[in-house]
Design an enzyme around this catalytic site. Sequence first.
Site, PDB file in Angstrom:
ATOM      1  N   GLY A  94       0.799  -1.227   0.000  1.00 44.87           N
ATOM      2  CA  GLY A  94       0.000   0.000   0.000  1.00 44.87           C
ATOM      3  C   GLY A  94       0.830   1.275   0.000  1.00 44.87           C
ATOM      4  N   GLN A  95       2.141   1.127   0.033  1.00 45.68           N
ATOM      5  CA  GLN A  95       2.987   2.323   0.051  1.00 45.68           C
ATOM      6  C   GLN A  95       2.827   3.100  -1.249  1.00 45.68           C
ATOM      7  OE1 GLN A  95       7.134   1.824   1.454  1.00 45.68           O
ATOM      8  NE2 GLN A  95       6.481  -0.247   1.997  1.00 45.68           N
TER       9      GLN A  95
END
Length: 169
Positions: free
Chosen positions: A61-62
């Site tokens: 999710g970065q």
Amino acid sequence: SSNSKKVRIVCVGLDNSGKTTIIAHLKPKKAVTQEIVPTVGFNVEEFQKSGLYFTIFDMSGQGRYRNLWEHYYKDVGGIIFCIDSTDALRMCVAKDELEQMLQHQDLRSVPLLFFANKMDLPTAKQPVECVSLLELDRITDKPWHIAASNALTGEGIDAGIAWLADQMQ
Ligand code: GTP
Ligand code: MG
């Protein structure tokens, strides 16, 4: 068994929302051996559960990896979108990412399961508040469902997955 139906799932959501921890709960216990660390790129997990043969793409999710998500949307049976229900500050970032995802051609009519995760924490928002903040009731072209979850204990996860499995029958 070998005749289990195969389903492909992509799990997305902001970094630190709990995707990898949720997936660890779905896997057979003996397969969960490593400590959970922030995902780099993505991981693929394959296992059987509730009569289905799952292939789950656990995406990072970065920010720098979010552009990878859409490359795995083709031929998916369902999407899991994990929300950190305590992360009020980034709810609008989650909403932006969700809106981009909802526009993707490959996801027309694909069922969406939202986890309002980290329900064990005192500042957790209820699913109904997440619905409002993310404007989920504007989603009218896909079946969707939101379930509160605690990925540390597994509470709420199987019920959510049962809904998704039902949609994919
Ligand atoms: P990226 O791989 O970076 O995209 O993050 P992720 O969404 O996979 O999150 P991850 O599963 O690595 O969890 C992030 C942190 O949140 C870890 O420290 C987890 O232990 C914690 N966490 C995950 N789910 C819960 C939950 O339900 N409750 C609480 N209290 N902590 C959680
Ligand atoms: Mg992860």
